[in-house]
Design an enzyme around this catalytic site. Structure first.
Site, PDB file in Angstrom:
ATOM      1  N   ASP A 149       0.816  -1.219   0.000  1.00 46.69           N
ATOM      2  CA  ASP A 149       0.000   0.000   0.000  1.00 46.69           C
ATOM      3  C   ASP A 149       0.848   1.266   0.000  1.00 46.69           C
ATOM      4  O   ASP A 149       0.404   2.301  -0.493  1.00 46.69           O
ATOM      5  CB  ASP A 149      -1.048   0.000   1.125  1.00 46.69           C
ATOM      6  CG  ASP A 149      -0.491  -0.290   2.492  1.00 46.69           C
ATOM      7  OD1 ASP A 149       0.704  -0.610   2.604  1.00 46.69           O
ATOM      8  OD2 ASP A 149      -1.256  -0.206   3.467  1.00 46.69           O
TER       9      ASP A 149
HETATM   10  C1  LAN Z   1       3.537  -0.983  10.096  1.00 44.13           C
HETATM   11  C2  LAN Z   1       3.308   0.446   9.808  1.00 44.13           C
HETATM   12  C3  LAN Z   1       2.655   0.745   8.508  1.00 44.13           C
HETATM   13  C4  LAN Z   1       1.744  -0.367   8.056  1.00 44.13           C
HETATM   14  C5  LAN Z   1       0.749   0.067   6.955  1.00 44.13           C
HETATM   15  C6  LAN Z   1       1.424   0.668   5.729  1.00 44.13           C
HETATM   16  C7  LAN Z   1      -0.194   1.134   7.501  1.00 44.13           C
HETATM   17  C8  LAN Z   1      -0.075  -1.151   6.577  1.00 44.13           C
HETATM   18  O1  LAN Z   1      -1.090  -0.800   5.689  1.00 44.13           O
HETATM   19  C9  LAN Z   1       0.807  -2.291   6.121  1.00 44.13           C
HETATM   20  C10 LAN Z   1       1.742  -2.729   7.246  1.00 44.13           C
HETATM   21  C11 LAN Z   1       2.626  -1.595   7.798  1.00 44.13           C
HETATM   22  C12 LAN Z   1       3.766  -1.358   6.846  1.00 44.13           C
HETATM   23  C13 LAN Z   1       3.243  -1.968   9.153  1.00 44.13           C
HETATM   24  C14 LAN Z   1       3.610  -3.361   9.454  1.00 44.13           C
HETATM   25  C15 LAN Z   1       4.043  -3.691  10.897  1.00 44.13           C
HETATM   26  C16 LAN Z   1       4.807  -2.560  11.558  1.00 44.13           C
HETATM   27  C17 LAN Z   1       6.086  -2.308  10.781  1.00 44.13           C
HETATM   28  C18 LAN Z   1       3.907  -1.317  11.513  1.00 44.13           C
HETATM   29  C19 LAN Z   1       2.578  -1.495  12.220  1.00 44.13           C
HETATM   30  C20 LAN Z   1       4.700  -0.333  12.346  1.00 44.13           C
HETATM   31  C21 LAN Z   1       5.347  -1.182  13.457  1.00 44.13           C
HETATM   32  C22 LAN Z   1       5.138  -2.672  13.056  1.00 44.13           C
HETATM   33  C23 LAN Z   1       6.321  -3.556  13.467  1.00 44.13           C
HETATM   34  C24 LAN Z   1       5.982  -5.004  13.230  1.00 44.13           C
HETATM   35  C25 LAN Z   1       6.683  -3.298  14.921  1.00 44.13           C
HETATM   36  C26 LAN Z   1       7.672  -4.226  15.519  1.00 44.13           C
HETATM   37  C27 LAN Z   1       6.992  -5.358  16.158  1.00 44.13           C
HETATM   38  C28 LAN Z   1       7.152  -6.648  15.868  1.00 44.13           C
HETATM   39  C29 LAN Z   1       6.129  -7.594  16.311  1.00 44.13           C
HETATM   40  C30 LAN Z   1       8.315  -7.161  15.131  1.00 44.13           C
END
Ligand code: LAN
Length: 728
Positions: free
Chosen positions: A458
């Site tokens: 996205d």
């Molecule tokens: C994010 C942030 C952005 C998010 C969107 C783009 C909004 C979504 O549509 C797709 C997935 C994504 C890229 C995403 C995936 C998981 C993340 C990176 C996070 C929620 C921000 C933090 C999270 C990450 C996994 C945090 C660390 C924790 C673990 C369990 C490893």
């Protein structure tokens, strides 16, 4: 370095009240790589003035004047953009705090401690301030995320951080935290990741940690559980963890760690049989209990594999191959790493492998600060190394919806934003792409920066749409030529799941049964990729927009992709008309996307029963004041949980949803917009309300810029559809 205690501007009266001088903090943004700096000399202060954005982020008075009160939607959107435009950073992007998770700082602080990295006094003080500010006033504990109830994970780990940063065990706040931790059973009742980090530190013995065997990486690719099939965040965390676990590396015992043993454990350390506590976990931490399958596998690993079957050569092979993959991850992200969990882990793995003064460790230690952020409460660790591409793309689209792209006043701001997206499009594939199981990335955008360099379905889509919108507006430069736009499409076309839906970083590579091996306990749905209405919609709408401008390029494939994707959106609708959201809270977020997907293939309130049900779901939940509000419990439970107060951001999401659906009656929308407009401050901003985002069902994360972006978009879309009459 700043380990010197005589750092300027730090008032060191007593431990508890230490504070840095907030007029000395500056955010540096170098091509999207954001770092906070604490200026030490008057000279530096003179040469680097504090910007409005710095002041806003720090919670200092920005001194911005009141704007003419907004009566109409567009006046309100205009005031909002007047304010928000001042937060644009020099490279053209927007930034913000990206906190929420309370399990990130511990990995960093423990890594700093065990690698004996000097922590600048300014940072140590403000991290302590943040942790104390986020301590729950009632029981003195911390949860998985800022709004969550106190858990062992949150409390044991953040307590540990505070002690490593110099907090006194007899500080009343620490005493209270300890009491809560003990009531929850102490650190032995923590989840896997807590036990892992505490074993690295030497508070626990490695026997307390369920196995993380690097040998799994030696499985042939066809094996259904091979790690390359897992969700990228899980496998990239598992990777350095398995390396460190295999080494059973612990920091030599220090007096402080000895004290921590007695503070975090409810029994005397010497009396504990750690292996017996591998599976202990407090109910509050146990969001996703381990399955019997996983328990059986762990048992076999602990009692048969490691003691009797694992040969020295297998151990060596596993360690060598995981180390190779760790190095590839570091090279391909220039040490940024995928996220805030594997960043510190890869640092520690490099320290173990290469030693303290090595190039790799230095590069890691220089890059880790990109995860840090300073705000009025202190310093925290962001969920990624920033929100650069994502928020900047959304802002462009919101401004566009409000028609601001045609206004000369906003053109320099939007051109700057476009320049940023141009700079951040990923230019080429990474090294050893296939060997390190990476998705294609040439032409993609990630969530934060091209340096981090991970394709997200996205983020690529929102980036592409924003570029298309601006570059096709007369008077805007063409910074990204056709070939590069087509590269983005080429990547997107690799992102569809067999079901038709789209996942986040890669199409699904493994079976959902892999969830049986979810060992993290605190999160749900983490083992593989899934279909997400949010991601799917972004891709569908990007393909749709692209086709308007380039109708011939990979025409049939795009058409087929869209049909299958929208079919998935239809199937994902629940019987009550709603869609469950995975990245924003929750039904209000996903509904906005899903209805946009349907609108893009011509399904609207007039033409589609499905869309009418989607709208009715929202209308039935409009609150008395006209807004919508949903709590994070929706994400945990899968049931719509109403917030006691309506929320500006969720209200904007629903307004956008209803406008996408071409809901015919403007009255509920006007009522909703009045809520949004009446909460706007005189300077154009909105104040922070409840947390907006989520991941893995159980952990919440802040998207502070959403309170600007989505109201602007909702106000703009409403004015376009129903006219710009006065609402207040
Ligand atoms: C994010 C942030 C952005 C998010 C969107 C783009 C909004 C979504 O549509 C797709 C997935 C994504 C890229 C995403 C995936 C998981 C993340 C990176 C996070 C929620 C921000 C933090 C999270 C990450 C996994 C945090 C660390 C924790 C673990 C369990 C490893």
């Amino acid at each position: 370095n700043g380990s010197a205690t005589k750092e300027k501007g730090v008032t060191a009266s007593s431990m508890q009240n230490e504070k840095t001088d907030y007029s000395r903090w500056r955010l540096l943004d170098d091509h999207g790589c954001q770092t906070w700096h604490y200026l030490e000399t008057e000279e530096e202060i003179k040469n680097w003035p504090q910007s409005t954005a710095d002041k806003y982020f720090l919670g200092l008075d920005t001194g911005l004047p009141g704007l003419p009160p907004a009566k109409t939607p567009l006046e309100s959107a205009h005031n909002a953009l007047s304010f928000f435009s001042l937060l644009q950073l020099p490279p053209g992007n927007w930034a913000c705090e990206y906190g929420g998770p309370m399990f990130l700082l511990p990995g960093l602080i423990i890594t700093w401690y065990v690698t004996e990295t000097p922590i600048p006094t300014s940072h140590a003080i403000e991290i302590k301030n943040y942790l104390f500010a986020r301590q729950h006033p009632g029981d003195g504990g911390w949860g998985l995320h800022i709004e969550g109830n106190s858990s062992v994970f949150g409390t044991a780990m953040n307590y540990t951080c505070l002690r490593l940063l110099g907090a006194d065990a007899e500080d009343p706040r620490m005493v209270k935290a300890r009491e809560t931790l003990w009531k929850l059973g102490g650190a032995l009742n923590g989840p896997h990741w807590a036990k892992f980090w505490l074993s690295v530190l030497g508070v626990l013995e490695w026997e307390a940690v369920n196995p993380v065997p690097p040998e799994l990486w030696l499985l042939p690719d066809w094996v259904p559980i091979a790690p390359w099939r897992w969700w990228i965040h899980m496998r990239q965390v598992f990777l350095p963890m398995s390396y460190i676990y295999s080494k059973r590396w612990s920091y030599p015992l220090t007096p402080l760690v000895k004290e921590l043993r007695s503070e975090l454990l409810t029994l005397p350390f010497e009396t504990i049989n750690f292996r017996k506590h591998r599976n202990d976990i407090s109910p509050i931490d146990n969001y996703h209990p381990k399955t019997w399958v996983l328990n059986l596998i762990n048992w076999i690993l602990v009692f048969i594999w490691f003691p009797f079957l694992r040969t020295a050569s297998l151990k060596k092979k596993g360690e060598e191959w995981t180390w190779w993959l760790i190095r590839a991850e570091d090279d391909n992200t220039q040490f940024s790493n995928l996220g805030p969990v594997n960043g510190p882990l890869n640092t520690l793995a490099s320290y173990i492998h290469d030693g303290p003064d090595s190039h790799n460790v230095r590069e890691h230690l220089n890059t880790l600060p990109e995860f840090l952020w300073v705000k009025n409460e202190g310093m925290l660790m962001n969920g990624t190394n920033g929100v650069q591409v994502w928020d900047t793309s959304f802002l462009i689209q919101a401004a566009y919806e409000a028609g601001f792209h045609k206004d000369a006043k906003w053109k320099p701001m939007l051109v700057k934003a476009l320049e940023f997206l141009e700079d951040q499009q990923i230019p080429g594939e990474c090294r050893d792409q296939a060997k390190c199981y990476r998705q294609s990335r040439k032409g993609a955008w990630g969530f934060s920066t091209k340096k981090q360099g991970y394709t997200v379905s996205d983020c690529t889509s929102e980036g592409l749409k924003s570029v298309l919108l601006l570059q096709n507006t007369p008077g805007y430069p063409t910074l990204i030529e056709d070939r590069r736009l087509k590269d983005a499409i080429d990547v997107l076309l690799t992102m569809q799941n067999a079901s038709g839906g789209c996942a986040s970083y890669e199409p699904q590579r493994g079976s959902e049964f892999l969830e049986y091996l979810n060992a993290a306990e605190v999160f749900g749905k983490i083992m593989v990729e899934y279909d997400y209405p949010e991601c799917t919609t972004a891709v569908v709408t990007a393909l749709h927009m692209f086709q308007k401008f380039y109708p011939e390029y990979r025409k049939d494939e795009i058409a087929a992709f869209k049909t299958r994707a929208v079919d998935y959106i239809r199937r994902a609708q629940r019987a009550d008309g709603s869609w469950y959201g995975s990245w924003g809270i929750c039904f209000t977020y996903a509904g906005m996307f899903a209805l946009e997907s349907l609108a893009c293939v011509g399904e609207t309130y007039q033409t589609s029963e499905r869309v009418r049900r989607g709208c009715q779901f929202f209308l039935d939940r409009q609150m008395k004041d006209g807004g919508w509000g949903e709590t994070y419990r929706s994400c945990e439970t899968g049931i719509y949980c109403e917030h006691p107060q309506s929320q500006v951001v969720q209200t904007a999401w629903v307004v956008i949803a209803l406008l996408e659906a071409e809901y015919p009656d403007p009255e509920p929308l006007k009522k909703a917009l009045r809520v949004i407009m009446s909460r706007q401050q005189a300077n154009g901003e909105w104040l922070q309300e409840a947390i907006e985002g989520v991941f893995n069902k159980s952990c919440m994360i802040s998207y502070p810029n959403y309170k600007f972006i989505f109201p602007i978009k909702a106000l703009g879309m409403f004015a376009k559809r129903f006219g710009n009459e006065a609402l207040l």
